[in-house]
Design a protein around this motif. Structure first.
Motif, PDB file in Angstrom:
ATOM      1  N   VAL A  84       3.615   1.755 -11.897  1.00  0.00           N
ATOM      2  CA  VAL A  84       3.389   0.763 -10.853  1.00  0.00           C
ATOM      3  C   VAL A  84       1.921   0.347 -10.905  1.00  0.00           C
ATOM      4  CG1 VAL A  84       3.468   0.277  -8.384  1.00  0.00           C
ATOM      5  CG2 VAL A  84       5.132   1.850  -9.403  1.00  0.00           C
ATOM      6  N   ASN A 118       0.819  -1.217   0.000  1.00  0.00           N
ATOM      7  CA  ASN A 118       0.000   0.000   0.000  1.00  0.00           C
ATOM      8  C   ASN A 118       0.849   1.263   0.000  1.00  0.00           C
ATOM      9  OD1 ASN A 118      -2.515  -1.160  -0.138  1.00  0.00           O
ATOM     10  ND2 ASN A 118      -2.774  -1.292   2.084  1.00  0.00           N
ATOM     11  N   VAL A 155       1.192   7.507  -8.927  1.00  0.00           N
ATOM     12  CA  VAL A 155       2.065   6.329  -8.856  1.00  0.00           C
ATOM     13  C   VAL A 155       1.792   5.428 -10.055  1.00  0.00           C
ATOM     14  CG1 VAL A 155       2.618   4.255  -7.533  1.00  0.00           C
ATOM     15  CG2 VAL A 155       2.251   6.420  -6.340  1.00  0.00           C
ATOM     16  N   ALA A 156       0.499   5.250 -10.369  1.00  0.00           N
ATOM     17  CA  ALA A 156       0.123   4.408 -11.516  1.00  0.00           C
ATOM     18  C   ALA A 156       0.773   4.921 -12.798  1.00  0.00           C
ATOM     19  CB  ALA A 156      -1.392   4.381 -11.668  1.00  0.00           C
ATOM     20  N   ARG A 180      -1.102  -2.712  -9.508  1.00  0.00           N
ATOM     21  CA  ARG A 180      -1.309  -3.652  -8.410  1.00  0.00           C
ATOM     22  C   ARG A 180      -2.599  -4.435  -8.571  1.00  0.00           C
ATOM     23  NH1 ARG A 180      -3.020  -0.965  -2.854  1.00  0.00           N
ATOM     24  NH2 ARG A 180      -3.359  -3.165  -2.445  1.00  0.00           N
ATOM     25  N   HIS A 195      -6.081   3.631  -8.342  1.00  0.00           N
ATOM     26  CA  HIS A 195      -4.921   2.816  -8.702  1.00  0.00           C
ATOM     27  C   HIS A 195      -4.850   2.545 -10.200  1.00  0.00           C
ATOM     28  CE1 HIS A 195      -3.134   2.108  -4.832  1.00  0.00           C
ATOM     29  NE2 HIS A 195      -4.312   1.856  -4.322  1.00  0.00           N
ATOM     30  N   SER A 206       2.274   1.635  -3.593  1.00  0.00           N
ATOM     31  CA  SER A 206       1.283   2.034  -4.602  1.00  0.00           C
ATOM     32  C   SER A 206       0.589   3.352  -4.277  1.00  0.00           C
ATOM     33  CB  SER A 206       0.234   0.937  -4.762  1.00  0.00           C
ATOM     34  OG  SER A 206      -0.490   0.786  -3.563  1.00  0.00           O
ATOM     35  N   PRO A 211      -2.090   7.705  -5.394  1.00  0.00           N
ATOM     36  CA  PRO A 211      -2.131   6.469  -6.195  1.00  0.00           C
ATOM     37  C   PRO A 211      -2.218   6.703  -7.700  1.00  0.00           C
ATOM     38  CG  PRO A 211      -3.708   6.362  -4.389  1.00  0.00           C
ATOM     39  CD  PRO A 211      -3.100   7.716  -4.333  1.00  0.00           C
TER      40      PRO A 211
END
Ligand SMILES: Nc1ncnc2c1ncn2[C@@H]1O[C@H](COP(=O)(O)OP(=O)(O)O)[C@@H](O)[C@H]1O
Ligand SMILES: [Mg+2]
Lengths: 242, 306
Positions: free
Chosen positions: A81, A48, A76-77, A83, B189, A51, A73
């Motif tokens: 990265v 966590n 980060v994506a 997940r 995400h 990400s 997040p």
């Protein structure tokens, strides 16, 4: 060889509980590394923090030379990265194809239109869901939901993939399929951090393992060596078996 | 564009022309009904633009609606009408930006309560200001508009709103909205800037709602806070969108038309009991149709547990 993922002195507490304590490790490009440890040892929390789902209290996260510490997040994506989640999280109002399209549309290259549709089909075919894009995710079996989640993660075109117990809950033949899929990714040069309890999978996939217990890294090294260390066996099975 | 879309567009265009010509042959009363109906179709469609996919149930509709109407009441003698509308849109947009930035973090029922409170707050603030600062109890709107002029403006706004809703629905933003309505964490995400998209849609929705209030203002001639900040507007918008289905392009329209006619009839036939009947109807729709188009709202924000 420079590290692709570099974690230094990560620290996280939840109220009085120290969930992750001074954790440091590196992943090199193309490596598939196992992150092991008993339940509650802090593996998911580490993922966590990489990400961006959680912000760390101290320490640094660096991916491909970019400092991602405390980054949101979605950013980060975009730094490559992706997940999956310990408990599968399909988006139920979206079709299977739309679940995958989402990551393509908002991933690194922001695909859309016909080109994106072709890529969706490509990702679905890769995970074994060819031609099933129009189905509702609610109708998928458990393994197919896991496949779809993998396709969704791959659709953001990551260079680092975080798999949190992605193989858990599969029956033996499904497990074989799952392991093959990860091996296939490995063949394509993907770097993978794999949280896993199934030793068969760990031995088959991971050249290296990092073992956590109570928030700390207690062992690290080539899988064959690490898995036989008394300290690791003790962490997993308790004192009697050491 | 596919054949099917072209056909739908042609049909919608034709309907628009027929609706635009209607006041030329209809008696004034029916033009008034069409006007009110078009207003609610626009409100419900604009409301659903944000609240449908995100499942953030907003009761702030009348806050923006009333601010739009009040802007016209205050400025109609100061500047030309198009500029007044532009000001109203600007004020609505700014207010939505501020409200959105401070509240879109709230989830579920907290957001509902906050938006309801906001509408009351705005109403009280305007009342206080008028009484203590400008010493006016109400305001007059003198604009040379007949019912059909207002109706035509609303018709254009309704068409534009549906067009925006259609365009968003097929864009990547529409996909992101549906995704974050299901599960904000997963959307984030996947690369979706969840906060930005929610804010964007809230602002678009609120700006349209403000314009509905602004355009309808001349209809009242006399305006005071209790008229334009009537919470019934928020509730009616909400149930219209829910009845028809807030996740579909035509849903809010489908809900708004029959419910508006019903409310119109009720308020004429049972003026004293209107609120009670409205409340009962609200409960009835929510409880009797849990598996209908409302099923989507049953699991309100269910997907957003992190
Ligand atoms: N969001 C949270 N809030 C409070 N405690 C948490 C939270 N997430 C994890 N924990 C706690 O942190 C510890 C590590 O959890 P986790 O990282 O999920 O372990 P693992 O994935 O290794 O099983 C556990 O004791 C867990 O209860
Ligand atoms: Mg875990």
């Amino acid at each position: 060889m420079s590290a692709q993922l570099k974690i230094t002195n990560l620290h996280k507490r939840f109220g009085g509980l120290v969930a992750v304590k001074d954790v440091s490790f590196n992943l090199h490009p193309g490596e598939v590394v196992g992150l092991l440890g008993p339940n509650g040892s802090g593996k998911t929390t580490v993922m966590n923090m990489i990400s961006g789902a959680l912000t760390c209290d101290a320490g640094r996260v660096n991916v491909n030379g970019v400092d991602l510490t405390r980054m949101k997040p979605h950013r980060v994506a975009k730094h490559g990265v992706a997940r999956t989640f310990q408990l599968v999280r399909p988006l139920p109002t979206l079709s299977v194809a739309e679940n995958v399209l989402l990551s393509l549309a908002f991933g690194r290259k922001r695909h859309w239109g016909r080109e994106a549709r072709d890529l969706v089909e490509e990702k679905l075919a890769f995970v074994g869901l060819a031609g099933r894009g129009d189905e509702q995710v609610g109708n998928l079996t458990y393994i197919d939901q896991k496949r779809m989640e993998m396709a969704r993660a791959l659709a953001s075109e990551p260079s680092l993939l975080l798999l949190d117990e992605w193989l858990a809950g599969l029956n033996p033949s499904e497990l074989r399929i799952g392991i093959d899929l990860v091996q296939h990714l490995q063949g394509q040069g993907m770097t993978v951090l794999l949280v896993e309890h199934i030793m068969e999978a760990v031995r088959a996939l991971c050249s290296r393992c990092i073992v956590m217990s109570a928030g700390e890294v207690i062992a690290e090294g080539p899988s064959a060596e690490v898995l036989d260390q008394p300290v690791v066996i003790k962490a997993y099975l308790g004192d009697d078996h050491a | 564009m596919t054949m099917k879309t072209s056909f739908a567009f042609a049909l919608a265009g034709l309907a628009l022309v027929v609706l635009a010509l209607a006041p030329l042959v209809l008696p004034d009363y029916w033009t008034g009904v069409l006007l009110g109906m078009t207003g609610y179709v626009t409100l419900a469609t604009a409301w659903a633009l944000f609240s449908g996919p995100t499942r953030y149930v907003s009761l702030a509709t009348v806050a923006f609606f009333g601010v739009g109407a009040y802007t016209v009441a205050v400025l109609n003698e100061v500047m030309p009408y198009p500029l007044v509308l532009l000001c109203a849109a600007g004020i609505g947009m700014t207010m939505a930006l501020l409200v959105g930035l401070s509240t879109l973090r709230l989830a579920g029922v907290y957001f509902v309560i906050f938006t309801f409170g906001l509408a009351e707050l705005v109403r009280q603030t305007v009342s206080w200001w008028e009484v203590n600062v400008t010493y006016t109890m109400g305001r007059y709107v003198f604009l040379p508009f007949e019912g059909r002029h207002i109706y035509w403006q609303l018709l254009v706004l309704a068409a534009v709103t549906l067009l925006i809703s259609w365009a968003i629905g097929r864009s990547r933003i529409g996909l992101a909205l549906k995704a974050l309505g299901d599960d904000e964490t997963v959307a984030a995400h996947a690369g979706v800037d969840v906060t930005r998209i929610k804010l964007l849609l809230f602002v678009i929705s609120a700006t349209i709602i403000t314009l509905v209030g602004a355009i309808q203002a001349p209809r009242w001639t006399y305006i005071e806070p209790s008229i334009v900040f009537n919470p019934t507007v928020s509730f009616m918008t909400l149930i219209m969108a829910l009845l028809g289905g807030a996740m579909r392009l035509w849903g809010p329209l489908v809900g708004a038309v029959p419910l508006f006619l019903l409310f119109e009839w009720l308020s004429v036939s049972f003026p004293d009991h209107f609120s009670i009947i409205l409340g009962l109807l609200f409960i009835l729709i929510v409880f009797v149709m849990p598996n209908g188009v409302l099923a989507k709202f049953d699991d309100l924000r269910k997907g957003n547990r992190a």
